[in-house]
Design a protein around this motif. Structure first.
Motif, PDB file in Angstrom:
ATOM      1  N   CYS A  19       0.841  -1.191   0.000  1.00 30.63           N
ATOM      2  CA  CYS A  19       0.000   0.000   0.000  1.00 30.63           C
ATOM      3  C   CYS A  19       0.887   1.256   0.000  1.00 30.63           C
ATOM      4  O   CYS A  19       1.676   1.445  -0.912  1.00 30.63           O
ATOM      5  CB  CYS A  19      -0.980  -0.033   1.168  1.00 30.63           C
ATOM      6  SG  CYS A  19      -2.375   1.093   0.941  1.00 30.63           S
ATOM      7  N   THR A  44      -0.224  -1.623  -4.101  1.00 37.62           N
ATOM      8  CA  THR A  44       0.268  -0.246  -4.199  1.00 37.62           C
ATOM      9  C   THR A  44      -0.667   0.543  -5.111  1.00 37.62           C
ATOM     10  O   THR A  44      -0.914   0.135  -6.234  1.00 37.62           O
ATOM     11  CB  THR A  44       1.708  -0.235  -4.748  1.00 37.62           C
ATOM     12  OG1 THR A  44       2.528  -0.955  -3.832  1.00 37.62           O
ATOM     13  CG2 THR A  44       2.241   1.168  -4.888  1.00 37.62           C
ATOM     14  N   PRO A  45      -1.187   1.667  -4.630  1.00 37.74           N
ATOM     15  CA  PRO A  45      -2.154   2.430  -5.423  1.00 37.74           C
ATOM     16  C   PRO A  45      -1.486   3.255  -6.523  1.00 37.74           C
ATOM     17  O   PRO A  45      -1.342   4.467  -6.424  1.00 37.74           O
ATOM     18  CB  PRO A  45      -2.829   3.324  -4.373  1.00 37.74           C
ATOM     19  CG  PRO A  45      -1.770   3.531  -3.345  1.00 37.74           C
ATOM     20  CD  PRO A  45      -0.984   2.246  -3.311  1.00 37.74           C
ATOM     21  N   TRP A  46      -1.076   2.567  -7.559  1.00 37.33           N
ATOM     22  CA  TRP A  46      -0.401   3.222  -8.674  1.00 37.33           C
ATOM     23  C   TRP A  46      -0.850   2.544  -9.955  1.00 37.33           C
ATOM     24  O   TRP A  46      -0.827   1.327 -10.041  1.00 37.33           O
ATOM     25  CB  TRP A  46       1.115   3.097  -8.524  1.00 37.33           C
ATOM     26  CG  TRP A  46       1.869   3.995  -9.458  1.00 37.33           C
ATOM     27  CD1 TRP A  46       2.347   3.674 -10.696  1.00 37.33           C
ATOM     28  CD2 TRP A  46       2.215   5.347  -9.235  1.00 37.33           C
ATOM     29  NE1 TRP A  46       2.975   4.744 -11.254  1.00 37.33           N
ATOM     30  CE2 TRP A  46       2.913   5.792 -10.380  1.00 37.33           C
ATOM     31  CE3 TRP A  46       2.004   6.227  -8.185  1.00 37.33           C
ATOM     32  CZ2 TRP A  46       3.392   7.094 -10.482  1.00 37.33           C
ATOM     33  CZ3 TRP A  46       2.495   7.505  -8.296  1.00 37.33           C
ATOM     34  CH2 TRP A  46       3.184   7.924  -9.439  1.00 37.33           C
ATOM     35  N   ASP A  47      -1.248   3.308 -10.930  1.00 37.57           N
ATOM     36  CA  ASP A  47      -1.695   2.759 -12.202  1.00 37.57           C
ATOM     37  C   ASP A  47      -0.537   2.840 -13.185  1.00 37.57           C
ATOM     38  O   ASP A  47      -0.248   3.882 -13.743  1.00 37.57           O
ATOM     39  CB  ASP A  47      -2.896   3.548 -12.722  1.00 37.57           C
ATOM     40  CG  ASP A  47      -3.475   2.956 -13.990  1.00 37.57           C
ATOM     41  OD1 ASP A  47      -2.901   1.989 -14.543  1.00 37.57           O
ATOM     42  OD2 ASP A  47      -4.511   3.469 -14.442  1.00 37.57           O
ATOM     43  N   PHE A  48       0.150   1.708 -13.378  1.00 36.02           N
ATOM     44  CA  PHE A  48       1.323   1.692 -14.243  1.00 36.02           C
ATOM     45  C   PHE A  48       0.962   1.846 -15.714  1.00 36.02           C
ATOM     46  O   PHE A  48       1.815   2.124 -16.544  1.00 36.02           O
ATOM     47  CB  PHE A  48       2.117   0.398 -14.031  1.00 36.02           C
ATOM     48  CG  PHE A  48       2.809   0.358 -12.711  1.00 36.02           C
ATOM     49  CD1 PHE A  48       4.042   0.951 -12.531  1.00 36.02           C
ATOM     50  CD2 PHE A  48       2.210  -0.259 -11.622  1.00 36.02           C
ATOM     51  CE1 PHE A  48       4.682   0.925 -11.302  1.00 36.02           C
ATOM     52  CE2 PHE A  48       2.842  -0.285 -10.388  1.00 36.02           C
ATOM     53  CZ  PHE A  48       4.069   0.304 -10.231  1.00 36.02           C
ATOM     54  N   ALA A  49      -0.306   1.647 -16.070  1.00 36.19           N
ATOM     55  CA  ALA A  49      -0.737   1.777 -17.463  1.00 36.19           C
ATOM     56  C   ALA A  49      -1.108   3.209 -17.809  1.00 36.19           C
ATOM     57  O   ALA A  49      -1.167   3.568 -18.977  1.00 36.19           O
ATOM     58  CB  ALA A  49      -1.928   0.860 -17.730  1.00 36.19           C
ATOM     59  N   ALA A  50      -1.364   4.032 -16.807  1.00 36.72           N
ATOM     60  CA  ALA A  50      -1.788   5.420 -17.044  1.00 36.72           C
ATOM     61  C   ALA A  50      -0.571   6.311 -17.275  1.00 36.72           C
ATOM     62  O   ALA A  50       0.521   6.015 -16.801  1.00 36.72           O
ATOM     63  CB  ALA A  50      -2.576   5.932 -15.855  1.00 36.72           C
ATOM     64  N   GLN A  52       2.013   9.037 -16.613  1.00 41.23           N
ATOM     65  CA  GLN A  52       2.518   9.473 -15.314  1.00 41.23           C
ATOM     66  C   GLN A  52       2.252  10.959 -15.129  1.00 41.23           C
ATOM     67  O   GLN A  52       2.832  11.788 -15.805  1.00 41.23           O
ATOM     68  CB  GLN A  52       4.013   9.155 -15.193  1.00 41.23           C
ATOM     69  CG  GLN A  52       4.318   7.677 -15.310  1.00 41.23           C
ATOM     70  CD  GLN A  52       3.527   6.850 -14.300  1.00 41.23           C
ATOM     71  OE1 GLN A  52       3.509   7.174 -13.131  1.00 41.23           O
ATOM     72  NE2 GLN A  52       2.873   5.807 -14.750  1.00 41.23           N
ATOM     73  N   GLN A  88      -2.016  11.140  -3.987  1.00 44.41           N
ATOM     74  CA  GLN A  88      -1.856  10.285  -5.165  1.00 44.41           C
ATOM     75  C   GLN A  88      -3.170  10.148  -5.917  1.00 44.41           C
ATOM     76  O   GLN A  88      -3.183   9.969  -7.115  1.00 44.41           O
ATOM     77  CB  GLN A  88      -1.353   8.894  -4.750  1.00 44.41           C
ATOM     78  CG  GLN A  88       0.056   8.890  -4.256  1.00 44.41           C
ATOM     79  CD  GLN A  88       1.023   9.316  -5.345  1.00 44.41           C
ATOM     80  OE1 GLN A  88       0.949   8.852  -6.475  1.00 44.41           O
ATOM     81  NE2 GLN A  88       1.917  10.218  -5.020  1.00 44.41           N
ATOM     82  N   GLN A  89      -4.281  10.195  -5.196  1.00 45.43           N
ATOM     83  CA  GLN A  89      -5.615  10.062  -5.815  1.00 45.43           C
ATOM     84  C   GLN A  89      -6.586  10.948  -5.011  1.00 45.43           C
ATOM     85  O   GLN A  89      -7.395  10.439  -4.255  1.00 45.43           O
ATOM     86  CB  GLN A  89      -6.049   8.603  -5.805  1.00 45.43           C
ATOM     87  CG  GLN A  89      -7.364   8.321  -6.518  1.00 45.43           C
ATOM     88  CD  GLN A  89      -7.366   8.731  -7.957  1.00 45.43           C
ATOM     89  OE1 GLN A  89      -7.622   9.888  -8.259  1.00 45.43           O
ATOM     90  NE2 GLN A  89      -7.069   7.810  -8.853  1.00 45.43           N
TER      91      GLN A  89
END
Length: 91
Positions: A19, A44-50, A52, A88-89
């Motif tokens: 997280c 982990t709250p991260w969108d690797f496809a989006a 940056q 982050q969000q």
């Protein structure tokens, strides 16, 4: 902390973060990739496809100010980390 681990063991660690810890581990790996042997991220709250966006949300002088402030701290209180985590969000 990362430097202390490398100095104590003589080798780069494999880091794992869960997280918010994943965000911190990812930041450490980006800042000092030569000091990391591996990285595992769990929930982990991260969108690797989006695209940056985090870097583009801060202007270069803001990044420099933040880095300067961080360098003056011996520790960062949990409330500050919590605030950064939610940024982050924010929505």
């Amino acid at each position: 902390a990362l430097r202390a681990m490398v100095e104590a063991t003589g080798q780069p660690p494999v880091m794992m973060g869960y997280c918010m810890g994943g965000l911190l581990a990812m930041a450490a790996a980006q800042m000092a990739p030569e000091m990391i042997r591996g990285l595992a991220l769990l929930a982990t709250p991260w969108d690797f496809a989006a695209p940056q966006l985090a870097a583009s949300q801060l202007l270069p002088h803001q990044v420099a100010q933040l880095e300067q402030w961080i360098d003056t701290q011996t520790q960062i209180d949990p409330a500050t980390l919590d605030h950064w985590f939610y940024l982050q969000q924010p929505w």
